[in-house]
Write an enzyme that holds these catalytic residues in place. Sequence first.
Site, mmCIF file in Angstrom:
data_model
loop_
_atom_site.group_PDB
_atom_site.id
_atom_site.type_symbol
_atom_site.label_atom_id
_atom_site.label_comp_id
_atom_site.label_asym_id
_atom_site.label_seq_id
_atom_site.Cartn_x
_atom_site.Cartn_y
_atom_site.Cartn_z
ATOM 1 N N CYS A 114 33.021 24.587 -11.925
ATOM 2 C CA CYS A 114 31.675 25.183 -11.847
ATOM 3 C C CYS A 114 31.096 25.089 -10.447
ATOM 4 O O CYS A 114 30.499 26.049 -9.949
ATOM 5 C CB CYS A 114 30.747 24.522 -12.864
ATOM 6 S SG CYS A 114 30.772 22.735 -12.838
ATOM 7 N N TRP A 120 36.789 23.546 -21.355
ATOM 8 C CA TRP A 120 38.187 23.154 -21.207
ATOM 9 C C TRP A 120 38.549 22.779 -19.766
ATOM 10 O O TRP A 120 39.648 22.302 -19.530
ATOM 11 C CB TRP A 120 39.076 24.338 -21.637
ATOM 12 C CG TRP A 120 38.513 25.641 -21.140
ATOM 13 C CD1 TRP A 120 37.720 26.499 -21.863
ATOM 14 C CD2 TRP A 120 38.617 26.201 -19.836
ATOM 15 N NE1 TRP A 120 37.330 27.561 -21.074
ATOM 16 C CE2 TRP A 120 37.873 27.398 -19.824
ATOM 17 C CE3 TRP A 120 39.271 25.812 -18.660
ATOM 18 C CZ2 TRP A 120 37.746 28.208 -18.694
ATOM 19 C CZ3 TRP A 120 39.142 26.612 -17.526
ATOM 20 C CH2 TRP A 120 38.389 27.792 -17.562
ATOM 21 N N GLU A 138 24.666 22.841 -18.338
ATOM 22 C CA GLU A 138 25.380 22.809 -17.058
ATOM 23 C C GLU A 138 26.269 24.049 -17.073
ATOM 24 O O GLU A 138 27.297 24.059 -17.733
ATOM 25 C CB GLU A 138 26.177 21.505 -16.968
ATOM 26 C CG GLU A 138 26.461 21.086 -15.559
ATOM 27 C CD GLU A 138 27.724 21.712 -15.023
ATOM 28 O OE1 GLU A 138 27.620 22.864 -14.505
ATOM 29 O OE2 GLU A 138 28.786 21.099 -15.125
HETATM 30 P P1 NDP Z 1 32.582 29.199 -22.861
HETATM 31 O O1 NDP Z 1 31.285 28.956 -22.221
HETATM 32 O O2 NDP Z 1 32.679 30.296 -23.828
HETATM 33 O O3 NDP Z 1 33.071 27.813 -23.557
HETATM 34 C C1 NDP Z 1 32.449 26.583 -23.365
HETATM 35 C C2 NDP Z 1 32.083 25.959 -24.705
HETATM 36 O O4 NDP Z 1 31.093 26.769 -25.342
HETATM 37 C C3 NDP Z 1 33.262 25.882 -25.662
HETATM 38 O O5 NDP Z 1 33.153 24.713 -26.438
HETATM 39 C C4 NDP Z 1 33.065 27.115 -26.514
HETATM 40 O O6 NDP Z 1 33.664 27.015 -27.782
HETATM 41 C C5 NDP Z 1 31.558 27.191 -26.627
HETATM 42 N N1 NDP Z 1 31.066 28.539 -26.896
HETATM 43 C C6 NDP Z 1 31.614 29.715 -26.547
HETATM 44 N N2 NDP Z 1 30.856 30.744 -26.946
HETATM 45 C C7 NDP Z 1 29.810 30.221 -27.597
HETATM 46 C C8 NDP Z 1 28.703 30.773 -28.279
HETATM 47 N N3 NDP Z 1 28.501 32.072 -28.348
HETATM 48 N N4 NDP Z 1 27.827 29.929 -28.835
HETATM 49 C C9 NDP Z 1 28.011 28.615 -28.756
HETATM 50 N N5 NDP Z 1 29.038 28.027 -28.127
HETATM 51 C C10 NDP Z 1 29.927 28.815 -27.548
HETATM 52 O O7 NDP Z 1 33.674 29.394 -21.788
HETATM 53 P P2 NDP Z 1 34.981 30.321 -21.812
HETATM 54 O O8 NDP Z 1 36.072 29.423 -22.156
HETATM 55 O O9 NDP Z 1 34.908 31.546 -22.624
HETATM 56 O O10 NDP Z 1 34.978 30.761 -20.291
HETATM 57 C C11 NDP Z 1 34.205 31.896 -19.906
HETATM 58 C C12 NDP Z 1 33.557 31.668 -18.576
HETATM 59 O O11 NDP Z 1 32.623 30.589 -18.669
HETATM 60 C C13 NDP Z 1 34.482 31.240 -17.438
HETATM 61 O O12 NDP Z 1 35.170 32.299 -16.904
HETATM 62 C C14 NDP Z 1 33.481 30.593 -16.495
HETATM 63 O O13 NDP Z 1 32.844 31.599 -15.747
HETATM 64 C C15 NDP Z 1 32.497 29.931 -17.414
HETATM 65 N N6 NDP Z 1 32.783 28.491 -17.595
HETATM 66 C C16 NDP Z 1 32.072 27.603 -16.866
HETATM 67 C C17 NDP Z 1 32.340 26.268 -16.976
HETATM 68 C C18 NDP Z 1 31.574 25.261 -16.195
HETATM 69 O O14 NDP Z 1 32.109 24.193 -15.878
HETATM 70 N N7 NDP Z 1 30.323 25.505 -15.874
HETATM 71 C C19 NDP Z 1 33.390 25.740 -17.847
HETATM 72 C C20 NDP Z 1 34.064 26.768 -18.610
HETATM 73 C C21 NDP Z 1 33.768 28.083 -18.469
HETATM 74 P P3 NDP Z 1 35.008 27.817 -28.142
HETATM 75 O O15 NDP Z 1 36.082 27.327 -27.234
HETATM 76 O O16 NDP Z 1 35.227 27.489 -29.562
HETATM 77 O O17 NDP Z 1 34.688 29.287 -27.905
#
Ligand code: NDP
Length: 428
Positions: A239, A107, A205
């Site tokens: 990130c 997001w 990533e």
């Molecule tokens: P997530 O990693 O959970 O979300 C990113 C994507 O992965 C979303 O489409 C999500 O779907 C999906 N996802 C979540 N859990 C799973 C799973 N178990 N198996 C497969 N797909 C999954 O990010 P969060 O929104 O929970 O954020 C948590 C932390 O992740 C942040 O605090 C940050 O540290 C890190 N983050 C890093 C990012 C980057 O740019 N590298 C971007 C976003 C977060 P759904 O929304 O349906 O759960």
Amino acid sequence: MDLSKHINSAHQSFQDWRKTPFEERQKLLLKLADVLDKNKEAYAKIITTEMHKPISQSIAEIEKSAGMIWFYANAENVLKPTEIKTEFNVSEVHYDAMGIILGVMPWNFPFWQVLRFAVPAILAGNVILLKHASICFGSGDEIEKAFAEAGFPKNIFQNLRIGHNEIQEILENPLVRGVSLTGSEKAGATVAALAGKNIKKSVLELGGSDAFIVLEDSDYEKAAIDGPAGKLQNTGQVCNAAKRFIIHRDIEGKFLPKFIEEYNSYQPADPFKKETKLGKMARPDLADELESQYKKALKNGAEVVLALERISENEFRPGIIRVQEGNPILQEELFGPLAILMVGKNDDEILKLANDIPFGLGNAVWTKDKKRAQFFIENLESGTVSINKSTSSDARLPFGGAKSSGYGVELSLLAIKEFTQIKTVVGN
Ligand code: NDP
């Protein structure tokens, strides 16, 4: 949702798309860049509504995405067969499109992250299924419509409004050939394990906790202005943001007051006002997580330089903590408006501090001395090293992580080959 229906229609479209000449695909990309440009205000409003980024940064995200698409629309065709001299009459390397590629996207940059992955993959002849973050389904729909408006054939890009539990079924389908995920380590590890089990290519990533190193011979006044922008852009939810400020002890007294003053100029305000520099966090649970990490850091000896102050369910006045080696918080990513400050006595110690984390995305070093810069370039464990600037992504340059920050390449000409099948053609 009937996933097999979407997978089958994507596969159908792939049969023609894989044969469409590279240059024809590029013409459609040019139109896609125009569509983004034309609709940027409307798209920006959707982004800010969904995840609360300041509106000027949402507009900048669309402009950057359009620029990236324009880059690929004008890129050299790196997929032409290449010849290798051998004793055979023909010995060539071909780059075939793989098929359906799934994007699991976050997001924090609802348009940029999706398009950054999808555009080079589509240019290579693949077709895309998107599983966007649950709070960004509206952005996903708009991206699908933008491809249609640009004239792309039907089902080249499909947004699936699904939860992450449905990813398994998609990756188990033999017509799906790869997956690219941007997000947390946890989500990355889960999806990569599913891809591995089904023998499919994955690109990850993931998070970072990048160092922003300021040496005593640098233009540290400029660093004190750039640093807070690098950290607090997108309310600290980036990130490859500067997350740990590692300062040479000889300039601590001069650098810190300027840095703190600039940092303090970022205060939460209405994300829909053009002048707002700091928005709200994307979800209240992410704010809860940041607050608990703050408490954990303090419990383990961190000192408050600037207090992190929660003023609503997802808004903070930004904070800075001074952290010593060994604090367990250093093993985690702080995804929000909370920065880490560390002080080192020489280049060796600063390098050790910088590398002593699980991640390695994009470190930055500020120095006027080319030799010292070279030392850090050679020894920092990260996908990018930026010199005298904050780390940021650039469509022309490769982007990717080392260690737990992931693997695979995004952006640049290299990304066009990331989801291709290398085929060796050899004989007489
Ligand atoms: P997530 O990693 O959970 O979300 C990113 C994507 O992965 C979303 O489409 C999500 O779907 C999906 N996802 C979540 N859990 C799973 C799973 N178990 N198996 C497969 N797909 C999954 O990010 P969060 O929104 O929970 O954020 C948590 C932390 O992740 C942040 O605090 C940050 O540290 C890190 N983050 C890093 C990012 C980057 O740019 N590298 C971007 C976003 C977060 P759904 O929304 O349906 O759960």
